[in-house]
Motif scaffolding. Structure first.
Motif, PDB file in Angstrom:
ATOM      1  N   GLN A  86       0.893  -1.059  -0.163  1.00  0.00           N
ATOM      2  CA  GLN A  86      -0.017   0.025  -0.058  1.00  0.00           C
ATOM      3  C   GLN A  86       0.999   1.268   0.113  1.00  0.00           C
ATOM      4  O   GLN A  86       1.913   1.318   0.911  1.00  0.00           O
ATOM      5  N   LYS A  87       0.718   2.139  -1.012  1.00  0.00           N
ATOM      6  CA  LYS A  87       1.241   3.367  -0.963  1.00  0.00           C
ATOM      7  C   LYS A  87       1.155   4.239   0.296  1.00  0.00           C
ATOM      8  O   LYS A  87      -0.155   4.138   0.749  1.00  0.00           O
ATOM      9  N   GLU A  88       2.019   5.067   0.750  1.00  0.00           N
ATOM     10  CA  GLU A  88       1.598   5.683   2.085  1.00  0.00           C
ATOM     11  C   GLU A  88       0.709   6.932   1.908  1.00  0.00           C
ATOM     12  O   GLU A  88       0.810   7.474   0.764  1.00  0.00           O
ATOM     13  N   ILE A  89      -0.014   7.158   2.479  1.00  0.00           N
ATOM     14  CA  ILE A  89      -1.127   8.385   2.510  1.00  0.00           C
ATOM     15  C   ILE A  89      -0.114   9.580   2.393  1.00  0.00           C
ATOM     16  O   ILE A  89      -0.541  10.305   1.370  1.00  0.00           O
ATOM     17  N   GLU A 106       9.381   4.419  13.956  1.00  0.00           N
ATOM     18  CA  GLU A 106       8.503   3.133  14.088  1.00  0.00           C
ATOM     19  C   GLU A 106       7.008   3.469  14.367  1.00  0.00           C
ATOM     20  O   GLU A 106       5.940   3.015  14.098  1.00  0.00           O
ATOM     21  N   ASP A 107       6.624   4.659  15.229  1.00  0.00           N
ATOM     22  CA  ASP A 107       5.549   5.291  15.636  1.00  0.00           C
ATOM     23  C   ASP A 107       4.915   5.566  14.137  1.00  0.00           C
ATOM     24  O   ASP A 107       3.631   5.494  13.879  1.00  0.00           O
ATOM     25  N   TRP A 108       5.764   6.301  13.259  1.00  0.00           N
ATOM     26  CA  TRP A 108       5.162   6.681  11.846  1.00  0.00           C
ATOM     27  C   TRP A 108       4.650   5.420  11.270  1.00  0.00           C
ATOM     28  O   TRP A 108       3.672   5.555  10.538  1.00  0.00           O
ATOM     29  N   ARG A 109       5.416   4.399  11.185  1.00  0.00           N
ATOM     30  CA  ARG A 109       5.114   3.093  10.302  1.00  0.00           C
ATOM     31  C   ARG A 109       3.857   2.527  10.995  1.00  0.00           C
ATOM     32  O   ARG A 109       2.837   2.163  10.141  1.00  0.00           O
ATOM     33  N   GLN A 110       3.599   2.509  12.403  1.00  0.00           N
ATOM     34  CA  GLN A 110       2.515   2.233  12.756  1.00  0.00           C
ATOM     35  C   GLN A 110       1.254   3.104  12.569  1.00  0.00           C
ATOM     36  O   GLN A 110       0.034   2.501  12.155  1.00  0.00           O
ATOM     37  N   SER A 111       1.287   4.012  12.734  1.00  0.00           N
ATOM     38  CA  SER A 111       0.301   5.199  12.323  1.00  0.00           C
ATOM     39  C   SER A 111      -0.122   4.994  10.978  1.00  0.00           C
ATOM     40  O   SER A 111      -1.369   5.037  10.765  1.00  0.00           O
ATOM     41  N   PHE A 135      -4.202   2.819   6.905  1.00  0.00           N
ATOM     42  CA  PHE A 135      -4.501   1.831   6.016  1.00  0.00           C
ATOM     43  C   PHE A 135      -5.558   1.156   6.311  1.00  0.00           C
ATOM     44  O   PHE A 135      -6.474   0.782   5.420  1.00  0.00           O
ATOM     45  N   VAL A 136      -5.422   0.467   7.332  1.00  0.00           N
ATOM     46  CA  VAL A 136      -6.462  -0.332   7.841  1.00  0.00           C
ATOM     47  C   VAL A 136      -7.898   0.159   7.975  1.00  0.00           C
ATOM     48  O   VAL A 136      -8.980  -0.332   7.690  1.00  0.00           O
TER      49      VAL A 136
END
Length: 160
Positions: free
Chosen positions: A20-23, A97-102, A107-108
């Protein structure tokens, strides 16, 4: 001299299934200070107990590869140089890591919303609703063209 043609070495694996591309992709390179040179308050509070950005000295970022902190060195009495390169590097890792999880959570949420919006209305009907729809459909289909004409004329008040 002819230049060699090298294959690309992508950072993100966009060709993988399910990618998924990042928002939104941040423009900064250092996640510790977001390229400002001053460690983000929420990150500084992880290291400096009771940190208050309105009261305390500015923690200067010393992360490897980030040179933005040098822009603040002229404020000698107002800066905090205790956050070492190793600390800033760890804060950078935590923030990444916070950015990745956010973004993963976004996306979910977007996928769930798009599935809900794409879901046809009939999926939300109960069995009783479906029976009523079928009954109304049968009644409409059983109406003759003369009956339709009479209803149309009554609605448009043609006879008056």
């Amino acid at each position: 001299m002819k230049l060699p043609e090298l294959p690309p070495e992508p950072i993100r694996d966009e060709d993988q299934p399910g990618y998924q591309k990042e928002i939104w992709q941040p423009s900064w390179r250092c996640f510790c200070c977001e390229d400002t040179g001053i460690v983000r308050s929420r990150l500084a509070a992880m290291v400096i107990h009771g940190y208050n950005s309105n009261r305390d000295r500015l923690p200067i970022c010393q992360a490897p590869g980030c040179n933005a902190g040098v822009n603040w060195l002229h404020l000698e009495g107002n800066i905090d140089m205790r956050l070492t390169a190793a600390i800033c590097q760890e804060l950078d890792r935590i923030s990444r890591e916070d950015w990745r999880q956010s973004t993963q959570q976004k996306f979910v949420n977007i996928q769930a919303l798009s599935k809900k919006l794409a879901m046809p209305r009939s999926c939300e009907r109960t069995e009783q609703d479906n029976r009523e729809v079928q009954q109304r459909k049968a009644e409409i289909e059983a109406t003759s063209s003369d009956q339709w004409a009479a209803m149309r004329n009554a609605y448009l008040e043609v006879d008056k």
